[in-house]
Design an enzyme around this catalytic site. Sequence first.
Site, short mmCIF file in Angstrom:
data_model
loop_
_atom_site.label_atom_id
_atom_site.label_comp_id
_atom_site.label_asym_id
_atom_site.label_seq_id
_atom_site.Cartn_x
_atom_site.Cartn_y
_atom_site.Cartn_z
N HIS A 287 25.39 61.99 46.08
CA HIS A 287 25.70 63.29 45.49
C HIS A 287 27.21 63.53 45.58
O HIS A 287 27.72 63.76 46.68
CB HIS A 287 24.98 64.42 46.24
CG HIS A 287 23.49 64.37 46.16
ND1 HIS A 287 22.69 64.51 47.27
CD2 HIS A 287 22.67 64.22 45.11
CE1 HIS A 287 21.41 64.43 46.90
NE2 HIS A 287 21.38 64.26 45.59
N TYR A 455 27.38 62.21 51.79
CA TYR A 455 26.77 61.35 52.82
C TYR A 455 25.29 61.10 52.54
O TYR A 455 24.50 60.92 53.47
CB TYR A 455 26.94 61.93 54.22
CG TYR A 455 28.29 62.55 54.50
CD1 TYR A 455 29.47 62.00 54.00
CD2 TYR A 455 28.41 63.71 55.27
CE1 TYR A 455 30.71 62.56 54.26
CE2 TYR A 455 29.65 64.28 55.53
CZ TYR A 455 30.79 63.70 55.03
OH TYR A 455 32.02 64.26 55.27
N HIS A 456 24.91 61.04 51.25
CA HIS A 456 23.51 60.88 50.86
C HIS A 456 23.28 59.59 50.09
O HIS A 456 22.59 59.57 49.08
CB HIS A 456 23.07 62.08 50.02
CG HIS A 456 23.11 63.38 50.74
ND1 HIS A 456 23.11 64.60 50.08
CD2 HIS A 456 23.16 63.68 52.06
CE1 HIS A 456 23.17 65.57 50.97
NE2 HIS A 456 23.20 65.03 52.19
N ALA A 457 23.84 58.50 50.56
CA ALA A 457 23.71 57.22 49.85
C ALA A 457 22.25 56.76 49.80
O ALA A 457 21.50 56.91 50.77
CB ALA A 457 24.56 56.16 50.54
#
Length: 526
Positions: A287, A455-457
Amino acid sequence: MYDYVIIGGGSAGCVLAARLSEDPDVTVCLIEAGPADDSPNIHVPAGAPKLFRTQLDWDYDSHQEPFCNDRRIYLPRGRVLGGTSSINGMIYTRGNRLDYDSWEQPGWSFDELLPYFVRAEDNERGASEFHGAGGPLSVSENRSRNPMSDAFIAAALEAGHSATDDFNGPSQDGFGYYQVTQRDGMRCSSAVAYLDPARERPNLTIETGMQVHRILTENGRVTGVSGGRAGVEVMIRAEREVILSAGAYNTPQLLMLSGIGPADLLTALGIPVVVDQPLVGQNLQDHPQFWLVYAHSQPVSLLAAGEERYQQQYAQHHSGPLSSNGPEAGGFLRSRPDLSAPDLQFVSLPVMYVDGGLGFPSHHAISFGAYVLQPRSRGSVTLAGDDPTAKPRITHNYYADEADLRIATEGVRAALSIAGQRALSRFTEQPKSVPASESDADIRDFLLRNTQSSYHAAGTCAMGLVTDAELRVLGTDGLRVADTSVMPRLISGNTNAPTIAIAEKAADLIRGLAPLPQTAAVAVSG
């Protein structure tokens, strides 16, 4: 020799270790590259930013992002028991039901996955059609309730947006406080929730400080792992399965180091090809996020959290600024009324956000912004070399698809509208990081200079591409993946709770258990 070897003691790995070791007749080994989770800055919620760039962080950066002015973007990942759940913002959201349905994978619709969210959860509001009570993962109300968070929510309502008290209830839309993964005002990571109660089981071994270098294969079957600890090579054998739960960056990296990946790359690096799988490391999603920052004269930001009165408040009541998860408040909205689900998520921090989270605040300030929930842009994770201790080459390609930039632009406009409301006026005295104007050109320039990772890989070993619907790696025997990398499409929200639900379901798949029965909640959830 163990029955099951789990690589990665993070959000998923801790769940798997606890669930699989419930059977006393099997042996389980959990391997974590980092140390035990005994740092106070893990457990005191407001201490999380102090963990960035430390030994508890893999400390990754993207390579030059070609659509963000060739900037390298900081990508923190937890390198400690609990993984990134030990350093994250503790927001508990599940995403939208349409996310899971869009995966089109048998057993992974929202209706089928909801029971695993519920099983995991111990919500302090109690059980309901949408929530669980008595599960390992504590979900609670925010104990900080900073006045800036109150003002942000009030300003969002003044700007015409709706209110909600549950982002995981009947509707995702609206603004309010996030529930957080905390227990009694302290972080409830997956290590705290799942691993701590299981640590003393004689059939569970927890190996910390060991970085796995390769997955071992003999005659087409995965047999164990090889790694290093303090310069010494260590081999651990798996009788039944190896489960890879190292996250969206490290999982594909380890597969490729083990000969499972694109044959042309592996051959060029001198890595023997076990399975030619060109899609390992592809389909990377995240994101993209922006922050508006406003300084002010009110001494109420987290810059004051270290004051003695607040330390005493936390010591006595586990409340106040030190209990803040950071992104206390936020909301979900649709950039266009014809959309079937929100495409923007807002978060508000009661502190100055500086240098991608790495800088120290210089003023009392509020920071808020949004991220694009369903980005069309795709990146990749590849190897930088054959040395297993080298960091992977990560490129997210934020805004490679023009549609993502258009949605982010609408997010900036919505954020500026909230900033202009009376409820927030005493906290927006001095703009510190905002677009030069509200023109498309200036907003886009602002985005390309300031977009950060949320930080939403996810997505680099996706179901249907790299694994099957039971998370078995295609072309192998005895190897599964269970973490965010198996998501075919990124969910519309924070990824920690979905990762835990994926691991809960994965544990049942590995044990050969029947799926949990669907609940009545699915009839009204949306």
